[in-house]
Write a protein that holds these residues in place. Structure first.
Motif, mmCIF file in Angstrom:
data_model
loop_
_atom_site.group_PDB
_atom_site.id
_atom_site.type_symbol
_atom_site.label_atom_id
_atom_site.label_comp_id
_atom_site.label_asym_id
_atom_site.label_seq_id
_atom_site.Cartn_x
_atom_site.Cartn_y
_atom_site.Cartn_z
ATOM 1 N N THR A 45 -1.555 -3.416 -0.756
ATOM 2 C CA THR A 45 -3.008 -3.385 -0.671
ATOM 3 C C THR A 45 -3.480 -1.933 -0.822
ATOM 4 O O THR A 45 -2.815 -1.004 -0.365
ATOM 5 C CB THR A 45 -3.455 -3.936 0.699
ATOM 6 O OG1 THR A 45 -2.797 -5.177 0.897
ATOM 7 C CG2 THR A 45 -4.958 -4.125 0.749
ATOM 8 N N GLY A 46 -4.628 -1.774 -1.437
ATOM 9 C CA GLY A 46 -5.164 -0.426 -1.598
ATOM 10 C C GLY A 46 -6.002 -0.390 -2.854
ATOM 11 O O GLY A 46 -6.155 -1.403 -3.550
ATOM 12 N N CYS A 47 -6.530 0.765 -3.160
ATOM 13 C CA CYS A 47 -7.413 0.896 -4.321
ATOM 14 C C CYS A 47 -6.796 0.307 -5.581
ATOM 15 O O CYS A 47 -7.425 -0.476 -6.284
ATOM 16 C CB CYS A 47 -7.740 2.364 -4.574
ATOM 17 S SG CYS A 47 -9.095 2.970 -3.574
ATOM 18 N N PHE A 69 -0.681 -5.107 2.942
ATOM 19 C CA PHE A 69 -0.740 -3.653 3.066
ATOM 20 C C PHE A 69 0.629 -3.062 3.462
ATOM 21 O O PHE A 69 1.079 -2.076 2.910
ATOM 22 C CB PHE A 69 -1.809 -3.317 4.109
ATOM 23 C CG PHE A 69 -2.239 -1.875 4.162
ATOM 24 C CD1 PHE A 69 -2.004 -0.996 3.108
ATOM 25 C CD2 PHE A 69 -2.916 -1.400 5.280
ATOM 26 C CE1 PHE A 69 -2.435 0.323 3.171
ATOM 27 C CE2 PHE A 69 -3.341 -0.083 5.341
ATOM 28 C CZ PHE A 69 -3.095 0.783 4.293
ATOM 29 N N GLY A 97 -0.357 3.080 -2.058
ATOM 30 C CA GLY A 97 -1.085 4.305 -1.740
ATOM 31 C C GLY A 97 -0.354 5.076 -0.658
ATOM 32 O O GLY A 97 0.719 4.668 -0.197
ATOM 33 N N ASP A 98 -0.955 6.175 -0.231
ATOM 34 C CA ASP A 98 -0.276 6.928 0.822
ATOM 35 C C ASP A 98 -0.332 6.183 2.156
ATOM 36 O O ASP A 98 0.604 6.252 2.949
ATOM 37 C CB ASP A 98 -0.844 8.344 0.956
ATOM 38 C CG ASP A 98 -2.351 8.377 1.013
ATOM 39 O OD1 ASP A 98 -2.980 8.256 -0.062
ATOM 40 O OD2 ASP A 98 -2.918 8.493 2.115
ATOM 41 N N GLY A 99 -1.412 5.409 2.385
ATOM 42 C CA GLY A 99 -1.453 4.585 3.603
ATOM 43 C C GLY A 99 -0.314 3.590 3.585
ATOM 44 O O GLY A 99 0.414 3.439 4.570
ATOM 45 N N GLY A 100 -0.119 2.944 2.447
ATOM 46 C CA GLY A 100 0.934 1.942 2.302
ATOM 47 C C GLY A 100 2.320 2.546 2.206
ATOM 48 O O GLY A 100 3.301 1.808 2.058
ATOM 49 N N ILE A 104 1.534 2.573 7.309
ATOM 50 C CA ILE A 104 1.868 1.192 7.640
ATOM 51 C C ILE A 104 3.057 0.673 6.824
ATOM 52 O O ILE A 104 3.772 -0.220 7.255
ATOM 53 C CB ILE A 104 0.616 0.286 7.466
ATOM 54 C CG1 ILE A 104 0.817 -1.046 8.183
ATOM 55 C CG2 ILE A 104 0.271 0.081 6.002
ATOM 56 C CD1 ILE A 104 -0.465 -1.867 8.287
ATOM 57 N N ALA A 128 -5.614 9.884 1.590
ATOM 58 C CA ALA A 128 -6.463 9.196 2.593
ATOM 59 C C ALA A 128 -6.496 7.706 2.256
ATOM 60 O O ALA A 128 -6.003 7.290 1.212
ATOM 61 C CB ALA A 128 -7.877 9.761 2.616
ATOM 62 N N TYR A 129 -7.081 6.945 3.140
ATOM 63 C CA TYR A 129 -7.304 5.513 2.880
ATOM 64 C C TYR A 129 -8.586 5.414 2.073
ATOM 65 O O TYR A 129 -9.670 5.334 2.619
ATOM 66 C CB TYR A 129 -7.508 4.725 4.192
ATOM 67 C CG TYR A 129 -6.323 4.636 5.118
ATOM 68 C CD1 TYR A 129 -5.104 5.237 4.823
ATOM 69 C CD2 TYR A 129 -6.419 3.916 6.315
ATOM 70 C CE1 TYR A 129 -4.025 5.132 5.682
ATOM 71 C CE2 TYR A 129 -5.340 3.812 7.180
ATOM 72 C CZ TYR A 129 -4.145 4.426 6.856
ATOM 73 O OH TYR A 129 -3.092 4.330 7.709
ATOM 74 N N MET A 130 -8.460 5.429 0.791
ATOM 75 C CA MET A 130 -9.657 5.496 -0.038
ATOM 76 C C MET A 130 -10.332 4.138 -0.160
ATOM 77 O O MET A 130 -11.551 4.037 -0.159
ATOM 78 C CB MET A 130 -9.297 6.044 -1.423
ATOM 79 C CG MET A 130 -8.769 7.465 -1.385
ATOM 80 S SD MET A 130 -9.834 8.547 -0.406
ATOM 81 C CE MET A 130 -8.970 10.101 -0.580
ATOM 82 N N ASN A 131 -9.529 3.088 -0.254
ATOM 83 C CA ASN A 131 -10.083 1.776 -0.546
ATOM 84 C C ASN A 131 -11.067 1.308 0.516
ATOM 85 O O ASN A 131 -12.026 0.609 0.220
ATOM 86 C CB ASN A 131 -8.938 0.784 -0.675
ATOM 87 C CG ASN A 131 -9.425 -0.594 -1.002
ATOM 88 O OD1 ASN A 131 -10.203 -0.755 -1.920
ATOM 89 N ND2 ASN A 131 -8.996 -1.556 -0.245
ATOM 90 N N THR A 132 -10.825 1.705 1.750
ATOM 91 C CA THR A 132 -11.691 1.242 2.828
ATOM 92 C C THR A 132 -12.725 2.296 3.212
ATOM 93 O O THR A 132 -13.378 2.191 4.238
ATOM 94 C CB THR A 132 -10.839 0.857 4.051
ATOM 95 O OG1 THR A 132 -9.786 1.822 4.189
ATOM 96 C CG2 THR A 132 -10.232 -0.513 3.863
HETATM 97 C C1 LIG Z 1 -2.790 -4.659 8.038
HETATM 98 C C2 LIG Z 1 -3.980 -4.185 7.326
HETATM 99 N N1 LIG Z 1 -4.750 -3.259 7.924
HETATM 100 C C3 LIG Z 1 -5.844 -2.773 7.264
HETATM 101 C C4 LIG Z 1 -6.143 -3.226 6.001
HETATM 102 C C5 LIG Z 1 -7.371 -2.689 5.290
HETATM 103 N N2 LIG Z 1 -7.021 -1.837 4.234
HETATM 104 C C6 LIG Z 1 -6.952 -2.271 2.961
HETATM 105 S S1 LIG Z 1 -6.567 -1.066 1.895
HETATM 106 C C7 LIG Z 1 -6.536 0.054 3.140
HETATM 107 C C8 LIG Z 1 -6.292 1.503 2.856
HETATM 108 C C9 LIG Z 1 -5.394 1.776 1.713
HETATM 109 O O1 LIG Z 1 -5.124 3.128 1.704
HETATM 110 P P1 LIG Z 1 -3.936 3.717 0.840
HETATM 111 O O2 LIG Z 1 -2.684 2.950 1.076
HETATM 112 O O3 LIG Z 1 -3.872 5.167 1.068
HETATM 113 O O4 LIG Z 1 -4.348 3.421 -0.630
HETATM 114 P P2 LIG Z 1 -5.635 3.906 -1.446
HETATM 115 O O5 LIG Z 1 -6.679 2.881 -1.303
HETATM 116 O O6 LIG Z 1 -6.034 5.210 -0.918
HETATM 117 O O7 LIG Z 1 -5.145 3.968 -2.827
HETATM 118 C C10 LIG Z 1 -6.787 -0.511 4.339
HETATM 119 C C11 LIG Z 1 -6.864 0.231 5.589
HETATM 120 C C12 LIG Z 1 -5.315 -4.226 5.455
HETATM 121 N N3 LIG Z 1 -5.577 -4.707 4.214
HETATM 122 N N4 LIG Z 1 -4.256 -4.679 6.131
#
Ligand SMILES: Cc1ncc(C[n+]2csc(CCOP(=O)(O)OP(=O)(O)O)c2C)c(N)n1
Ligand SMILES: Cc1cc2nc3c(=O)[nH]c(=O)nc-3n(C[C@H](O)[C@H](O)[C@H](O)COP(=O)(O)OP(=O)(O)OC[C@H]3O[C@@H](n4cnc5c(N)ncnc54)[C@H](O)[C@@H]3O)c2cc1C
Ligand code: SF4
Ligand code: SF4
Ligand code: SF4
Ligand code: SF4
Lengths: 337, 539
Positions: A45-47, A69, A97-100, A104, A128-132
């Motif tokens: 999950t992400g942008c 995610f 993404g970097d969050g993924g 998490i 950063a978490y850009m998508n949210t």
């Molecule tokens: C378990 C869970 N927590 C929160 C979310 C909400 N969520 C969707 S994308 C995202 C952030 C993604 O950030 P990143 O991985 O850095 O990717 P980017 O969008 O920056 O490319 C979040 C917090 C989710 N989908 N699942």
């Protein structure tokens, strides 16, 4: 099927909803076209997942699956195990993404590496978490403004430092881990191609500027990416079995200000109003700039970016040639059905 | 198909081009090399062909504007290189070196000029003067189907290129071959025919529909205020003509040359080759001493001056001649003095000398190279009664008086002549493009490559060609130094960097797919050559 371009497959094709000038879209287009359509892509999950799949439309011209995610590396592990059990060696690629990756997704990624799956994990690091909506992640650099690390009277942006995820990954003693960024296409290309010749778990961290979250002009994504390298803030390195095996030398080190001042996420450091002590003991923007400079200097020392004995430096890697220096080889390939 | 499978649509159905507020457009620019070449050659374009080793295409592109590349690569003072943007990075592209290589290769391979049109025109054009201006005009007209006759009062074509420029700078055989290639387009050449005396201007007007007058400026200016004796005194152009037409000349030991232009230096070097000790009396200051005041420095080119000095020519700067010192008829030397000002109170160029600074310079022969004038004898009507089917070009039209300027003027003369014959406005092509400066380039994308220089032979006394040409490898290397200012060189940057796959690469270049381009501007920002413009979308 989009066959507009005879010289490129366009695995990630047009019509996606990324912001104008998106560095993550640029990076993913480069990576997936270098690998080609004959691969299975697992996306966290992400942008990247959101902007390529919309209203039952997909930008992917290759087999592609969205996990959740946290678990992209685990889903990919299952895909890979099933393929290999059938004697199928189709490449398996994770994109996150970097969050993924840093946050998490780290546990699943660690398991994937530890179990030795034959997978390339690509992290598009936009810090950063850009998508949210631009929340801080553990990849967000020190002193950056995000919606959850706002600068103000009591703060100069994010208190904590950017996590050194590459060292964590490399500590798994795995075959190949490297960093790359969009400005240096030929370097990125060499790394993707090298990764694709190696069996086992592989990891690529690609710095991907985000005009929205970094708050720079959409036209500057490549320039900003180049400056991240030239200042020493984002070293381009390769590690094999935990050892640094190559770095891109800095022909000339640029001061961090050159990088910071193009980006709104650092703007507060240049007109600081804070009087607070930050976690690292600095009290204002100027001190934070000095701190960021010291972080860059430390990375340069650690990877010997100014002394490394290599012909591969930032000037050489930038140079272009009449009729290109080679692009993508995968034209004509069809998506595996 | 299995009913459980949902066939997804493609995002291609969604046109993100709607988001755009500005759009990238590929636009060729007109680089400074072409702007500063007096012949308006499209240098960038022919260097691009040369970079791909398409030597014949390069030569054909070059000769669209200049049919004398082997000549020009040798003797043009190459102002194009002063303009070249690469100067700001390391040093200018050695344009003239590549130009000479192409010209020589064409002669070696026997490449022939091709007409632009098959339709033969009926209107006849006469050209007076077979120098570079007349030849260039004839070439452009003949390629466009006009029957052309050139009249020249000498027995060899080439004008000052033949009679003024010595063999060691421009071998006569090279000049002759390039002229023959031009004449092969079907141009009539009538030598030993002086218009104005042997053939009257009125006769020409009767027989021809248009006339291009390119008679040069071949009459030596005479210095006033000296004695009238012509003994042991000669004009630079006459001296050079004698040398270039193979007359044998005996010089005494010591020769003085008066003047600081290229004619003075050529005369000095020729006298040196005849064994004399040579001193040039130049009213101006040396090169590089008066930055910002070009008129105050010696007008001869720096390269020529350095070569002359290397051959032992002595230069006395900021000096002028006061009188010729004779014992009887015989010249024993010159009285020279320091120059106060270069111009007299009327503002004419006439060096004013300081009193009390006189010195004696021994010399048995003096050569005056203080400028040339146009000889309008018999052709006065051209100026007195201008007509729109009579055009003046080359040195006869004014300054600057350079060979490439004459070639450029020949092209323009041809365009004006055609305009007068067809009653349409003249076409000059390619200048509607925007100019491009170094600020629009992205220099770090280009590899550093050191400029190649031609070797200079040390055997200068043999009167053989002094400057050697490039070989293929060096030529290629030099052509590839061109930054391709303002013109795409297919580096792939825009194609690699577009986040939206909106740049499509095809066999001939690149295309923007405006259905998807979001107008981010990255392609324009990262284009090394400044080829891409971002234009505001108004609707
Ligand atoms: C378990 C869970 N927590 C929160 C979310 C909400 N969520 C969707 S994308 C995202 C952030 C993604 O950030 P990143 O991985 O850095 O990717 P980017 O969008 O920056 O490319 C979040 C917090 C989710 N989908 N699942
Ligand atoms: C010694 C010397 C060295 C030079 N070196 C260089 C150099 O290195 N590089 C450079 O760029 N420029 C150089 N120049 C300048 C360059 O040669 C001239 O600018 C150029 O040749 C002018 O070309 P043109 O066609 O206008 O005239 P010209 O070349 O002078 O040709 C005019 C022709 O017309 C003929 N003619 C004149 N009157 C009549 C008439 N009434 N009827 C018939 N024919 C007539 C003449 O005999 C001559 O053949 C030099 C000039 C001199 C004098
Ligand atoms: S004619 Fe002269 S100015 Fe023009 S390209 Fe040739 S050397 Fe340069
Ligand atoms: S680099 Fe090439 S195109 Fe640019 S000014 Fe020089 S010769 Fe002309
Ligand atoms: S990089 Fe792509 S999207 Fe951006 S302006 Fe250029 S063509 Fe358009
Ligand atoms: S970026 Fe390169 S390929 Fe694109 S227009 Fe500019 S020169 Fe041509």
């Amino acid at each position: 099927m989009d066959k507009r371009d005879p010289y490129r497959h366009n695995v990630l094709t047009s019509g996606h909803r990324a912001c104008s000038g998106c560095g993550e879209a640029m990076a993913a287009r480069m990576v997936t076209d270098l690998i080609g359509a004959n691969a299975i892509y697992v996306n966290a999950t992400g942008c990247l997942q959101v902007f390529t799949t919309h209203n039952q439309q997909s930008s992917w011209q290759a087999p592609w699956i969205h996990s959740v995610f946290a678990n992209a590396a685990a889903v990919a592990s299952g895909v890979e195990a099933a393929l290999r059990a059938r004697g199928d060696d189709t490449p398996v690629i994770v994109q996150a993404g970097d969050g993924g990756t840093f946050d998490i997704g780290l546990q699943c990624l660690s398991g994937m590496i530890e179990r030795g799956h034959d997978i390339l994990f690509v992290c598009y690091d936009n810090e950063a978490y850009m998508n949210t909506g631009v929340q801080r992640s553990s990849s967000t650099p020190h002193a950056v403004r995000t919606t959850t690390s706002p600068p103000g009277r009591l703060s100069e942006g994010k208190h904590h430092l950017k996590k050194d995820v590459l060292s964590i990954i490399a500590a798994h003693h795995m075959p190949y881990a490297a960093t790359a960024t969009v400005a240096f296409f030929h370097d990125l290309k060499a790394k993707v191609e090298k990764a694709m010749t190696i069996k086992g778990p592989r990891f690529l961290q690609i710095l991907s500027p985000c005009p929205l979250g970094w708050d720079h002009d959409a036209s500057l994504s490549v320039s900003v990416s180049r400056l991240a390298v030239e200042t020493g803030l984002f070293p381009l390195v390769e590690l094999e079995n935990g050892e640094v095996t190559s770095v891109m030398r800095l022909k000339q080190q640029r001061p961090v200000q050159d990088y910071l001042k193009l980006q709104g996420r650092f703007k507060h450091l240049f007109n600081s109003t804070s009087t607070a002590e930050t976690a690292t003991g600095n009290a204002n923007g100027a001190a934070e700039i000095r701190h960021l400079q010291a972080l860059a200097d430390a990375r340069i020392r650690r990877y010997e970016l100014l002394q490394a004995e290599t012909e591969w430096d930032t000037v050489r890697a930038s140079q272009v040639q009449r009729h290109g220096r080679g692009g993508y080889r995968n034209t004509g390939q069809e998506a595996a059905s | 198909m299995n009913g459980l499978v949902i066939e997804p649509g493609s995002t291609l159905a969604y046109h993100t081009g709607d988001w755009r507020t500005q759009r990238p457009v590929y636009r060729d620019k007109w680089p400074p090399c072409g702007q500063t070449c007096p012949a308006s050659e499209d240098i960038q374009a022919w260097l691009a062909y040369a970079s791909d080793q398409k030597w014949e295409d390069a030569w054909r592109k070059l000769t669209e504007r200049n049919p004398l590349p082997a000549v020009m690569g040798r003797i043009c003072y190459h102002p194009c290189e002063l303009g070249c943007n690469r100067k700001q990075m390391d040093s200018a592209v050695n344009i003239h070196g590549v130009e000479r290589y192409l010209g020589d290769m064409a002669l070696q391979k026997g490449w022939r000029h091709k007409p632009i049109t098959d339709t033969q025109k009926t209107q006849q054009v006469a050209i007076i003067g077979a120098g570079p201006a007349g030849l260039s005009c004839a070439y452009q007209l003949a390629r466009r189907g006009y029957p052309v006759t050139i009249f020249d009062n000498q027995d060899v074509a080439g004008g000052t290129l033949y009679s003024g420029i010595p063999e060691y700078r421009l071998p006569k055989s090279i000049l002759a071959q390039e002229i023959n290639a031009i004449l092969e387009l079907g141009i009539q050449l009538r030598l030993n025919s002086n218009v104005g005396t042997e053939i009257s201007m009125d006769a020409l007007r009767n027989d021809y529909d248009a006339i291009f007058v390119a008679i040069g400026a071949q009459q030596a200016r005479v210095m006033t205020g000296l004695d009238n004796s012509s003994h042991s005194v000669m004009a630079g152009v006459d001296f050079l003509r004698a040398i270039n037409t193979g007359k044998s000349i005996q010089l005494p030991n010591k020769v003085a040359i008066i003047g600081g232009g290229n004619t003075a230096i050529d005369a000095a070097r020729c006298a040196r080759r005849l064994g004399a000790e040579v001193t040039v009396i130049c009213p101006q200051e040396p090169h590089g001493t008066q930055p910002g005041h070009p008129g105050a420095e010696i007008p001869a080119s720096l390269e020529e001056v350095l070569q002359a000095e290397a051959e032992g020519v002595r230069l006395v700067y900021r000096a002028g001649i006061k009188r010729l010192v004779r014992s009887g008829e015989h010249l024993s030397g010159l009285e020279i003095a320091r120059v106060d000002r270069l111009h007299n109170l009327q503002g004419d160029f006439k060096p004013v000398l300081f009193e009390g600074t006189e010195e004696f310079l021994p010399a048995g022969f003096a050569i005056f190279a203080i400028g040339q004038e146009v000889n309008w004898k018999g052709l006065e009507a051209v100026i007195e009664k201008p007509a729109n089917n009579i055009t003046v070009g080359g040195d006869a039209a004014g300054k600057p008086r350079f060979a490439a300027t004459a070639v450029g003027s020949g092209f323009q003369g041809a365009m004006i002549t055609i305009a007068s014959l067809t009653g349409t406005p003249p076409v000059y092509e390619q200048h509607e493009k925007a100019e491009i400066t170094v600020k629009q380039l992205h220099l770090p994308y280009y590899p550093a490559v050191i400029r190649n220089e031609s070797a200079i032979l040390e055997r200068w006394k043999d009167n053989v060609e002094l400057v050697t040409g490039f070989n293929e490898e060096v030529t290629l290397n030099e052509a590839q130094r061109c930054l391709s200012c303002g013109v795409c060189f297919q580096c792939d940057n825009c194609w690699h960097f577009c986040p939206d796959a909106a740049v499509i690469k095809n066999d001939t270049g690149y295309e923007i797919d405006y259905d998807y381009c979001k107008g981010c501007g990255i392609c324009a920002q990262e284009c090394p050559s400044g080829h891409i413009n971002m234009e505001i979308v108004t609707t």
